[in-house]
Design a protein around this motif. Structure first.
Motif, short mmCIF file in Angstrom:
data_model
loop_
_atom_site.label_atom_id
_atom_site.label_comp_id
_atom_site.label_asym_id
_atom_site.label_seq_id
_atom_site.Cartn_x
_atom_site.Cartn_y
_atom_site.Cartn_z
N GLU A 98 -6.60 -1.36 2.23
CA GLU A 98 -6.34 -2.07 0.97
C GLU A 98 -4.84 -2.10 0.73
O GLU A 98 -4.13 -1.12 0.97
CB GLU A 98 -7.05 -1.37 -0.19
CG GLU A 98 -8.56 -1.47 -0.11
CD GLU A 98 -9.23 -0.81 -1.32
OE1 GLU A 98 -8.50 -0.46 -2.27
OE2 GLU A 98 -10.46 -0.67 -1.29
N GLY A 99 -4.35 -3.24 0.26
CA GLY A 99 -2.92 -3.39 0.08
C GLY A 99 -2.20 -3.68 1.38
O GLY A 99 -0.97 -3.58 1.45
N HIS B 3 0.82 -1.20 0.00
CA HIS B 3 0.00 0.00 0.00
C HIS B 3 0.86 1.26 0.00
O HIS B 3 0.52 2.26 -0.65
CB HIS B 3 -0.91 -0.01 1.23
CG HIS B 3 -1.83 1.17 1.34
ND1 HIS B 3 -2.93 1.34 0.53
CD2 HIS B 3 -1.81 2.25 2.18
CE1 HIS B 3 -3.55 2.46 0.86
NE2 HIS B 3 -2.89 3.03 1.85
#
Length: 677
Positions: A229-230, A182
């Motif tokens: 996310e990531g 991320h």
């Protein structure tokens, strides 16, 4: 310690050998930002704060974060440990904590892209959503220098008397930024593969161990669930934990969520113990002790987590603001006297975010240990407290604790006042513990209760001092049709005296309006269950997916009612909510389809519903129920009568100022007034 207590909380109270150190029990006071370093006498303030927690029985204290260099401070005033002389100034704190039998570790925290300074740095030049500064991408030499500076800062801490350090590798700070795709877009030896992304934290731990030797206790705080996310999947987290152990860590602490994550992690909507299985996954990967943290606030839950094998130690940060003597009360069989953290964030995180010193809603003494005395009053007085809400209970309990003879009058048959309304809101059943605590304190210190008695001036003439804590009543606006049968006050709805229909208009979008909306749309299961919480916020409850987020989170669903919130102000509804909780409430209500309208003028109420004007257009909200959240009026008539008759009297809480349902101000005023008597 009696055998019953010993057996009920055997795991919590059991010692543990870690590295070359012996911990007297399994409770750690977790790190938190306090801003005590910004006080006029920062060493004295920090010493008083930490010593009170050490005296209260915790095994180990982790300080607020110290940066290893100038680039890593959270802000311009952020504390650092790169200067040996400045580090030595902290020795009195360490010595005092040791005198009370506890260990103390300095947290080493490099803020990375979260640093609110122009020269912030990060693995890659990606701006954090919560920071206006774009970080500079670290060069290879920057990285090697920073690793060395972590080791030097740890050595400075060791020389100053700290037993160890906690290396902050979670919550989205610099080390965590290196570990996930991320924020790490590098293509050199510090990015790309998991092995490369893990290289920075592993080298930091290794450098600290090599620089400081085997005597230093090293805690590594790993991100057990990034919630972005990531973020890292479970196998990468487990692999990093094993590498950190091999590099020399003695303990692995678990952090939950980045500061930019759109999932609440520590506020009251999060069920207690929600994150324990994240710690359990880490524990299964290593052989050194693992710490569970976040939303663990009771002795019973701590014992259950330890007994189940989900963790070896429990970290409590804010619960130690609420009650520094948490562990001693367990040991002495006084669990019912623990002042439990209610996860409101109002005087801890919200204060920090606004540049103020940390404190606590249920314990105003926190962070002000030198301001509020702990010694009995020199002269015992006869005190009457009128009103049994938050302010009245706090005043009565504190005045009695300090040695005064206290009599409390409450017009209804139950204590609590506005707290009894607040506790009906999903997640705010936490207030049950606050009520239990004050009831127990009043009982312990001999407060004489007169429930169901509305005190008059005639009842109060023989007291040395009267405290008027008669609270508030809902404000009824002047509006045609305000007496229509479909109109109800927030008090009637939250108390259960009135049941709302399927379509509801809420007049007022302040804190009370949001509470009422949440009460009306949130299913009971969501208010209490971890599974429902994970479903609503898209969390993988198995903590195996990348970032512990579901690949296909549950789509927003309508609530059991159609609810429209309205306010006269043109600003965004909810602007005045707490900095750290407002976004949670707004997002939660949106998930249930609550509509929020600002800039509204109210015209009238009739059988059709609520007639309003918005954007110069008239419309009707065809509501079955119209709930008034239009403010409060202080109930202070008694105070005026007492003053007129020359009876010494003071007024506190809502009776003094009817601004929202402000338990923070009410409890603080009550305790300070009791101390001044």
């Amino acid at each position: 310690m009696n055998t019953t207590v010993s057996s009920t909380y055997a795991r919590v109270l059991s010692p543990l050998k870690v590295g070359r150190h012996e911990m007297r029990n399994r409770i750690i006071m977790g790190s938190m930002h306090t801003k005590l370093e910004c006080k006029p006498d920062p060493i004295a303030a920090q010493l008083a704060f930490y010593v009170e927690r050490a005296r209260g029985g915790v095994a180990l204290i982790v300080t607020g974060g110290f940066s290893p260099n100038a680039e890593g401070v959270l802000d311009d005033q952020g504390p650092r440990l790169d200067d040996p002389e400045e580090a030595q100034a902290l020795r009195p704190i360490c010595d005092a904590v040791h005198h009370e039998g506890a260990l103390i570790c300095a947290q080493l925290l490099h803020a990375g892209r979260y640093a609110k300074i122009a020269g912030c740095v990060a693995p890659s030049p990606i701006r954090a959503p919560i920071n206006r500064h774009i970080p500079r991408e670290m060069t290879d030499s920057d990285i090697l220098r920073t690793i060395s500076q972590f080791a030097e800062a740890a050595a400075n801490a060791q020389a100053a008397g700290f037993d160890g350090v906690e290396i902050m590798g979670s919550e989205g700070y610099l080390i965590n930024e290196f570990t996930v795709t991320h924020t790490n877009k590098r293509e050199d030896a510090w990015g790309g593969s998991a092995e490369n992304r893990h290289r920075f934290p592993v080298e930091v731990v290794r450098a600290v161990r090599q620089r400081c030797g085997p005597d230093l206790l090293i805690i590594y705080r790993i991100s057990a669930a990034d919630l972005i996310e990531g973020g890292a999947p479970a196998d990468e987290i487990a692999a990093l934990a094993r590498k950190v152990e091999a590099a020399g860590a003695d303990i692995i602490n678990t952090g939950i969520g980045w500061h930019e994550a759109r999932v609440p992690t520590i506020a009251y909507p999060v069920p207690r113990g929600a994150w324990r299985k994240a710690a359990a996954r880490v524990r299964a990967a290593v052989s050194i002790p693992v710490v569970a943290s976040n939303r663990i606030s009771t002795a019973d839950m701590a014992e259950d987590i330890l007994e189940s094998g989900d963790a070896d130690l429990i970290s409590m940060a804010r619960p130690m603001l609420a009650d520094p003597f948490f562990v001693n009360k367990i040991r002495e069989g006084r669990v019912d006297e623990i002042n439990t953290c209610i996860a409101c964030n109002q005087a801890c995180l919200d204060y920090i975010f606004s540049g103020r010193t940390v404190s606590c809603l249920v314990n105003p003494r926190a962070g002000r240990e030198s301001e509020l005395r702990d010694t009995p009053a020199e002269v015992r007085k006869k005190i009457a407290v009128v009103g049994g809400g938050a302010a009245g209970m706090a005043t009565a309990a504190e005045a009695a604790r300090l040695g005064h003879a206290v009599m409390l009058f409450e017009a209804t048959q139950a204590l609590g006042g506005q707290l009894t309304l607040a506790r009906a809101v999903p997640g705010k059943s936490e207030f049950d513990d606050t009520l239990r605590y004050f009831r127990r304190q009043m009982d312990k210190h001999g407060v004489e209760l007169h429930l169901g008695q509305r005190a008059t001036a005639e009842d109060l003439g023989g007291f040395d001092h009267v405290v008027v804590a008669t609270g508030v009543s809902p404000r009824i606006p002047h509006l045609p049709g305000i007496d229509h049968p479909k109109v109800a006050t927030y008090a009637e709805i939250l108390s259960g005296a009135r049941v709302a229909g399927k379509t509801v208009a809420i007049m007022g979008a302040g804190g009370i309006g949001f509470d009422v909306a949440e009460f009306l749309v949130t299913p009971a299961a969501e208010a209490n269950g971890s599974e429902a919480f994970f479903d609503t916020w898209g969390v993988d409850g198995n903590f195996s997916a990348p970032g512990a987020l579901k690949a296909d989170p549950q789509a927003p669903v309508g609530g059991t009612r159609k609810v429209v919130m309205l306010q006269r102000k043109t600003s965004k509804p909810g602007d005045g909510l707490g900095v750290s909780t407002g976004w949670i409430l707004r997002n939660a209500l949106r998930k249930y389809g609550v509509e929020m309208l600002g800039g509204v003028s109210y015209e009238r109420i009739d059988d059709e519903g609520l007639h309003i004007v918005i954007d110069d257009r008239r419309q009707v909200i065809a509501a079955d129920t119209i709930v008034l959240c239009t403010g409060q009026e202080s109930n202070r008539a008694l105070h005026a009568v007492l003053v007129e008759r020359g009876i010494p009297a003071a007024v506190v809480g809502g009776a003094k100022e009817a601004a929202e349902l402000d338990a923070l101000r009410a409890i603080d005023e009550g305790i300070r007034l009791a101390q001044s008597l």
